[in-house]
Design an enzyme around this catalytic site. Structure first.
Site, PDB file in Angstrom:
ATOM      1  N   SER A   5       0.880  -1.167   0.000  1.00 27.93           N
ATOM      2  CA  SER A   5       0.000   0.000   0.000  1.00 27.93           C
ATOM      3  C   SER A   5       0.920   1.220   0.000  1.00 27.93           C
ATOM      4  CB  SER A   5      -0.921  -0.017   1.221  1.00 27.93           C
ATOM      5  OG  SER A   5      -0.184  -0.249   2.399  1.00 27.93           O
ATOM      6  N   GLU A  10       1.290   5.544   0.713  1.00 30.19           N
ATOM      7  CA  GLU A  10       0.721   6.711   1.400  1.00 30.19           C
ATOM      8  C   GLU A  10       1.151   8.021   0.724  1.00 30.19           C
ATOM      9  OE1 GLU A  10       0.779   6.515   5.697  1.00 30.19           O
ATOM     10  OE2 GLU A  10       1.456   8.595   5.772  1.00 30.19           O
ATOM     11  N   THR A  48      -2.942  11.249   4.015  1.00 32.17           N
ATOM     12  CA  THR A  48      -2.860  11.722   5.401  1.00 32.17           C
ATOM     13  C   THR A  48      -3.834  12.869   5.649  1.00 32.17           C
ATOM     14  OG1 THR A  48      -1.083  13.260   4.915  1.00 32.17           O
ATOM     15  CG2 THR A  48      -0.443  11.044   5.615  1.00 32.17           C
ATOM     16  N   ALA A  68      -3.334  17.876  11.210  1.00 32.82           N
ATOM     17  CA  ALA A  68      -3.737  18.058  12.602  1.00 32.82           C
ATOM     18  C   ALA A  68      -5.007  18.891  12.701  1.00 32.82           C
ATOM     19  CB  ALA A  68      -2.621  18.759  13.362  1.00 32.82           C
ATOM     20  N   HIS A 128      -6.952   8.867   5.958  1.00 31.89           N
ATOM     21  CA  HIS A 128      -6.510   8.986   7.345  1.00 31.89           C
ATOM     22  C   HIS A 128      -7.506   9.919   8.021  1.00 31.89           C
ATOM     23  CE1 HIS A 128      -2.087   7.689   6.854  1.00 31.89           C
ATOM     24  NE2 HIS A 128      -2.791   7.244   5.845  1.00 31.89           N
ATOM     25  N   GLY A 178      -3.645  11.733  16.168  1.00 33.59           N
ATOM     26  CA  GLY A 178      -3.071  12.940  15.567  1.00 33.59           C
ATOM     27  C   GLY A 178      -2.328  13.758  16.606  1.00 33.59           C
ATOM     28  N   ASP A 179      -1.697  14.804  16.143  1.00 32.57           N
ATOM     29  CA  ASP A 179      -0.932  15.708  17.016  1.00 32.57           C
ATOM     30  C   ASP A 179      -1.329  17.127  16.672  1.00 32.57           C
ATOM     31  OD1 ASP A 179       0.902  13.809  18.241  1.00 32.57           O
ATOM     32  OD2 ASP A 179       1.719  13.591  16.209  1.00 32.57           O
ATOM     33  N   ALA A 184      -6.753   7.433  20.132  1.00 30.48           N
ATOM     34  CA  ALA A 184      -7.251   6.829  18.889  1.00 30.48           C
ATOM     35  C   ALA A 184      -8.240   5.701  19.190  1.00 30.48           C
ATOM     36  CB  ALA A 184      -6.080   6.310  18.058  1.00 30.48           C
ATOM     37  N   GLN A 203       4.707   2.913  12.388  1.00 37.18           N
ATOM     38  CA  GLN A 203       5.627   4.027  12.168  1.00 37.18           C
ATOM     39  C   GLN A 203       6.848   3.428  11.466  1.00 37.18           C
ATOM     40  OE1 GLN A 203       6.332   6.899  11.408  1.00 37.18           O
ATOM     41  NE2 GLN A 203       5.539   7.859  13.272  1.00 37.18           N
ATOM     42  N   PHE A 213      12.202  14.504  10.228  1.00 34.53           N
ATOM     43  CA  PHE A 213      11.006  13.702  10.495  1.00 34.53           C
ATOM     44  C   PHE A 213      11.216  12.782  11.684  1.00 34.53           C
ATOM     45  CE2 PHE A 213       9.508  14.067   5.958  1.00 34.53           C
ATOM     46  CZ  PHE A 213       8.369  14.763   6.299  1.00 34.53           C
ATOM     47  N   HIS A 241       3.898  -1.037   3.634  1.00 36.43           N
ATOM     48  CA  HIS A 241       3.183   0.226   3.416  1.00 36.43           C
ATOM     49  C   HIS A 241       4.245   1.301   3.164  1.00 36.43           C
ATOM     50  CE1 HIS A 241      -0.036   3.237   4.001  1.00 36.43           C
ATOM     51  NE2 HIS A 241       0.858   3.938   4.667  1.00 36.43           N
TER      52      HIS A 241
END
Ligand code: FAD
Length: 280
Positions: free
Chosen positions: A11, A13, A44, A47, A72, A103-104, A118, A171, A211, A261
């Site tokens: 998959s 993203e 995605t 926020a 997402h 999320g952040d 979540a 992650q 990141f 992914h």
């Protein structure tokens, strides 16, 4: 569309571009990546819903291109009524998959909202929409940066699965042992969901460091030092990155990972090349 690289589902993203030009470029990138026959492509969500329009637009495009799309969806700062409304929109769009996240928010925003974790969002989606959506959740083989401990993070993951998640995406990481250990620990808790490793191709040294600091992914010392030693030599960084990430994917495939992914960063070259090498 079934997707296989040597029988390994993949998959991909993307993030929602901010401009019409960016949307057009992303369309071209997607067409290049569709030769890989991804099981689904995900987009995605910024926020506090800041990218909602762009996320939903990109998801619509992917569905119109005949590929399964996952939106997402993050709940931090959201209300139940707001989430309910968005679920209605997503269902009407024909979306069948969600990546459900906390999320952040940027620092200084507090948390607010009616969802804390979540797992609350997963439970709410199941309560509101039954089995209409396949729900993916996030997993952290190297432990989420805000977790009280590895054990409590594993319990947080378990809560998401018990609330109704179908599968997980991790992650990114560059240490396969952390992934295999996480999967073993989840199995030991009886969590019968596929945990698909998130793969971040390495194409730029500074971007990766930035990141990784923010999301708590560890860059092993030997990789960091090698990248630093290449300085601005982007060809060497890319060549090294392809070797390292392809070897990681091989290790994951050999160890039984249920899929891969790819965090494409809206680029096609590295993902295509890694997949080409994996198929050999
Ligand atoms: P949660 O699972 O709620 O966990 C958050 C923290 O709370 C963890 O430290 C956990 O240990 C702790 N926790 C959870 N439940 C409990 C509990 N009951 N008691 C005590 N502690 C608890 N962010 C975006 O903004 N948009 C995106 O589109 C996006 N996509 C992502 C996709 C993937 C595959 C991944 C891995 C991450 C993504 N993120 C995205 C980042 C994610 O939003 C952040 O990592 C965020 O900090 C945590 O989200 P979560 O869903 O994992 O939260």
């Amino acid at each position: 569309m079934t997707s296989q690289i040597d029988n390994l589902p993949i998959s991909i993203e993307f993030f929602p571009p901010k401009t019409p030009d960016g949307m057009e470029k992303l369309r071209q990138v997607r067409q290049q990546l569709y030769v890989l026959k991804p099981e689904f492509c995900s987009v995605t969500f910024g926020a506090g819903g800041s990218t909602q329009e762009g996320t939903f637009a990109a998801v619509r495009d992917i569905l119109a291109e005949g590929v399964d799309a996952a939106s997402h969806f993050s709940c931090i700062g959201a209300t139940r009524a707001g989430v309910r409304e968005q679920l209605v929109i997503l269902r009407a769009m024909g979306v069948k998959r969600l990546v459900a996240l906390r999320g952040d928010l940027p620092s200084g925003y507090g948390t607010g909202g009616e969802f804390q974790y979540a797992s609350d969002l997963v439970a709410f989606i199941r309560h509101e929409t039954g089995d209409d959506f396949r729900i993916e959740v996030a997993a952290y083989p190297e432990v989420h940066p805000q977790a009280k401990s590895p054990a409590s993070d594993l319990q947080a993951f378990a809560s998401k699965v018990r609330a109704g998640a179908n599968s997980a995406i991790t992650q990114y990481f560059y240490n396969a042992d952390a992934y295999f250990r996480f999967v073993e620990d989840a199995d030991a808790l009886g969590l019968q969901v596929p945990v698909v490793p998130g793969i971040m191709p390495i194409t730029s040294s500074t971007q990766l460091m930035r990141f990784s600091d923010a999301c708590g992914a560890e860059i092993p010392r030997w990789i960091r030092l090698r990248l630093q030693s290449f300085g601005d030599d982007s060809a060497s960084i890319k060549a090294f990155g392809l070797d390292v990430v392809t070897a990681l994917c091989e290790q994951l495939r050999a160890g039984g990972a249920p899929g891969l992914h790819f965090y494409s960063m809206n680029q096609s070259v590295a993902t295509l090349e890694i997949c080409r090498r994996l198929a050999l």
